[in-house]
Write an enzyme that holds these catalytic residues in place. Sequence first.
Site, PDB file in Angstrom:
ATOM      1  N   ARG A   1       9.174   5.286  74.803  1.00 42.66           N
ATOM      2  CA  ARG A   1       9.515   5.030  75.006  1.00 42.66           C
ATOM      3  C   ARG A   1       9.149   4.538  76.691  1.00 42.66           C
ATOM      4  O   ARG A   1       9.702   4.041  77.962  1.00 42.66           O
ATOM      5  CB  ARG A   1      11.011   5.596  75.524  1.00 42.66           C
ATOM      6  CG  ARG A   1      12.563   4.417  74.640  1.00 42.66           C
ATOM      7  CD  ARG A   1      13.818   5.776  74.931  1.00 42.66           C
ATOM      8  NE  ARG A   1      14.665   4.873  75.334  1.00 42.66           N
ATOM      9  CZ  ARG A   1      15.648   5.552  73.749  1.00 42.66           C
ATOM     10  NH1 ARG A   1      14.794   6.569  73.181  1.00 42.66           N
ATOM     11  NH2 ARG A   1      16.832   5.383  73.945  1.00 42.66           N
TER      12      ARG A   1
ATOM     13  N   ARG B   1      29.741   7.699  72.142  1.00 42.15           N
ATOM     14  CA  ARG B   1      28.655   8.693  72.965  1.00 42.15           C
ATOM     15  C   ARG B   1      29.037   9.554  74.051  1.00 42.15           C
ATOM     16  O   ARG B   1      29.277   8.041  74.848  1.00 42.15           O
ATOM     17  CB  ARG B   1      27.460   8.222  72.523  1.00 42.15           C
ATOM     18  CG  ARG B   1      26.978   8.653  71.675  1.00 42.15           C
ATOM     19  CD  ARG B   1      25.455   7.657  71.027  1.00 42.15           C
ATOM     20  NE  ARG B   1      24.918   8.015  72.073  1.00 42.15           N
ATOM     21  CZ  ARG B   1      23.068   7.330  71.739  1.00 42.15           C
ATOM     22  NH1 ARG B   1      23.037   6.585  70.432  1.00 42.15           N
ATOM     23  NH2 ARG B   1      22.630   6.914  72.591  1.00 42.15           N
TER      24      ARG B   1
ATOM     25  N   ARG C   1      30.690   0.399  70.728  1.00 41.59           N
ATOM     26  CA  ARG C   1      30.286   1.113  69.416  1.00 41.59           C
ATOM     27  C   ARG C   1      30.188   2.992  68.796  1.00 41.59           C
ATOM     28  O   ARG C   1      30.741   3.011  70.107  1.00 41.59           O
ATOM     29  CB  ARG C   1      28.510   1.251  70.500  1.00 41.59           C
ATOM     30  CG  ARG C   1      27.289   2.187  69.320  1.00 41.59           C
ATOM     31  CD  ARG C   1      26.215   1.767  69.368  1.00 41.59           C
ATOM     32  NE  ARG C   1      25.469   2.987  70.785  1.00 41.59           N
ATOM     33  CZ  ARG C   1      24.408   2.396  70.814  1.00 41.59           C
ATOM     34  NH1 ARG C   1      23.414   1.873  70.127  1.00 41.59           N
ATOM     35  NH2 ARG C   1      24.103   3.956  71.643  1.00 41.59           N
TER      36      ARG C   1
ATOM     37  N   LYS D   1      18.584  -1.947  67.183  1.00 40.80           N
ATOM     38  CA  LYS D   1      17.827  -1.015  67.057  1.00 40.80           C
ATOM     39  C   LYS D   1      17.841   0.478  66.068  1.00 40.80           C
ATOM     40  O   LYS D   1      17.413   0.549  64.554  1.00 40.80           O
ATOM     41  CB  LYS D   1      17.180  -0.046  68.045  1.00 40.80           C
ATOM     42  CG  LYS D   1      16.275  -0.917  68.873  1.00 40.80           C
ATOM     43  CD  LYS D   1      15.058   0.352  70.100  1.00 40.80           C
ATOM     44  CE  LYS D   1      15.921   1.190  70.346  1.00 40.80           C
ATOM     45  NZ  LYS D   1      17.101   1.056  71.903  1.00 40.80           N
TER      46      LYS D   1
ATOM     47  N   ARG E   1      21.041   3.397  81.939  1.00 40.23           N
ATOM     48  CA  ARG E   1      20.084   3.118  80.734  1.00 40.23           C
ATOM     49  C   ARG E   1      19.684   2.030  81.261  1.00 40.23           C
ATOM     50  O   ARG E   1      17.890   1.591  80.366  1.00 40.23           O
ATOM     51  CB  ARG E   1      20.888   3.554  79.580  1.00 40.23           C
ATOM     52  CG  ARG E   1      21.395   5.057  79.231  1.00 40.23           C
ATOM     53  CD  ARG E   1      22.319   5.734  78.407  1.00 40.23           C
ATOM     54  NE  ARG E   1      21.603   5.650  76.873  1.00 40.23           N
ATOM     55  CZ  ARG E   1      22.628   4.638  75.570  1.00 40.23           C
ATOM     56  NH1 ARG E   1      23.214   4.749  75.805  1.00 40.23           N
ATOM     57  NH2 ARG E   1      21.280   4.783  75.112  1.00 40.23           N
TER      58      ARG E   1
HETATM   59  P1  AMP Z   1      18.971   6.848  72.001  1.00 42.16           P
HETATM   60  O1  AMP Z   1      20.056   7.421  70.353  1.00 42.16           O
HETATM   61  O2  AMP Z   1      17.582   6.643  71.331  1.00 42.16           O
HETATM   62  O3  AMP Z   1      19.721   5.904  72.271  1.00 42.16           O
HETATM   63  O4  AMP Z   1      18.523   8.068  72.984  1.00 42.16           O
HETATM   64  C1  AMP Z   1      19.698   8.376  73.925  1.00 42.16           C
HETATM   65  C2  AMP Z   1      18.867   9.473  75.403  1.00 42.16           C
HETATM   66  O5  AMP Z   1      17.920  10.665  74.176  1.00 42.16           O
HETATM   67  C3  AMP Z   1      17.971   8.696  75.528  1.00 42.16           C
HETATM   68  O6  AMP Z   1      19.303   7.868  76.957  1.00 42.16           O
HETATM   69  C4  AMP Z   1      16.902   9.695  76.165  1.00 42.16           C
HETATM   70  O7  AMP Z   1      17.648  10.147  77.072  1.00 42.16           O
HETATM   71  C5  AMP Z   1      16.980  10.529  75.187  1.00 42.16           C
HETATM   72  N1  AMP Z   1      15.657  10.083  73.898  1.00 42.16           N
HETATM   73  C6  AMP Z   1      15.468   9.738  72.996  1.00 42.16           C
HETATM   74  N2  AMP Z   1      14.191   8.540  72.417  1.00 42.16           N
HETATM   75  C7  AMP Z   1      13.652   9.208  73.908  1.00 42.16           C
HETATM   76  C8  AMP Z   1      12.668   9.064  74.062  1.00 42.16           C
HETATM   77  N3  AMP Z   1      11.514   8.384  73.149  1.00 42.16           N
HETATM   78  N4  AMP Z   1      11.560   9.146  75.631  1.00 42.16           N
HETATM   79  C9  AMP Z   1      13.202   9.853  76.508  1.00 42.16           C
HETATM   80  N5  AMP Z   1      14.332  10.318  76.619  1.00 42.16           N
HETATM   81  C10 AMP Z   1      14.820   9.991  74.806  1.00 42.16           C
END
Ligand code: AMP
Length: 210
Positions: A88, A156, A123, A13, A167
């Site tokens: 999400r 990360r 990644r 994404k 996740r």
């Molecule tokens: P991402 O970079 O989008 O994979 O987000 C990394 C982490 O940030 C996720 O695993 C969650 O812990 C938190 N996070 C990001 N976006 C959301 C969301 N919309 N709702 C809840 N947690 C989020």
Amino acid sequence: MKLILLGAPGAGKGTQAEVICEKLSIPAISTGNIIREALKSGTEMGKRAKSYMDEGKLVPDEVVIGIIKDRLAQDDCKNGFILDGFPRTIPQAEALDAMGVVIDRVIDIEVPDDKIVTRMSGRRVCEKCGASYHLLYKKPQEEGVCGKCGGTLVQRKDDHPDTVKERLRVYHEQTEPLKAYYEKQGKLKIVEGQEEVADTTKLTLAAIEA
Ligand code: AMP
């Protein structure tokens, strides 16, 4: 154009959001990047989000809904935006609807779980600007260095295999139901994630225009 990119963590994404936002001249908004920024600057919100993030859990709805409300109120969102990683959960999608935000398209990028676990190990992200790279699929020109800002590329903490599995579990339980939510609204398009980033981009752009 107001777009949502759905998909499991590691489905690509973020990479697609970066490419498409340039093509369509609209901002890509990643709640994950906003939270990581807050964490780096040591804000209260960042501190609160850290433990959830490190364990591969979702940050509470009210926190991310607050982040999105503030971000969408900014001037650069007037002509549209791409949401990467929000919503999400169903309550987050309902909050977006309640804000009066009318989404044009929801693109779900699908990649099987076993491929995701392999992909995530390669990644890398820029610790300065958040741009994403991959050791196999999207190599940086100079090893370990961000081509956009010169920042250092790191893995990360939540991309380590055990956290990735958690996740994915959270994704299937809490995020996947959004497919049915947007299908009902007639906005969902499914794109099969390809090995080559450019091939996925072609399919994604076609799905946006369809
Ligand atoms: P991402 O970079 O989008 O994979 O987000 C990394 C982490 O940030 C996720 O695993 C969650 O812990 C938190 N996070 C990001 N976006 C959301 C969301 N919309 N709702 C809840 N947690 C989020």
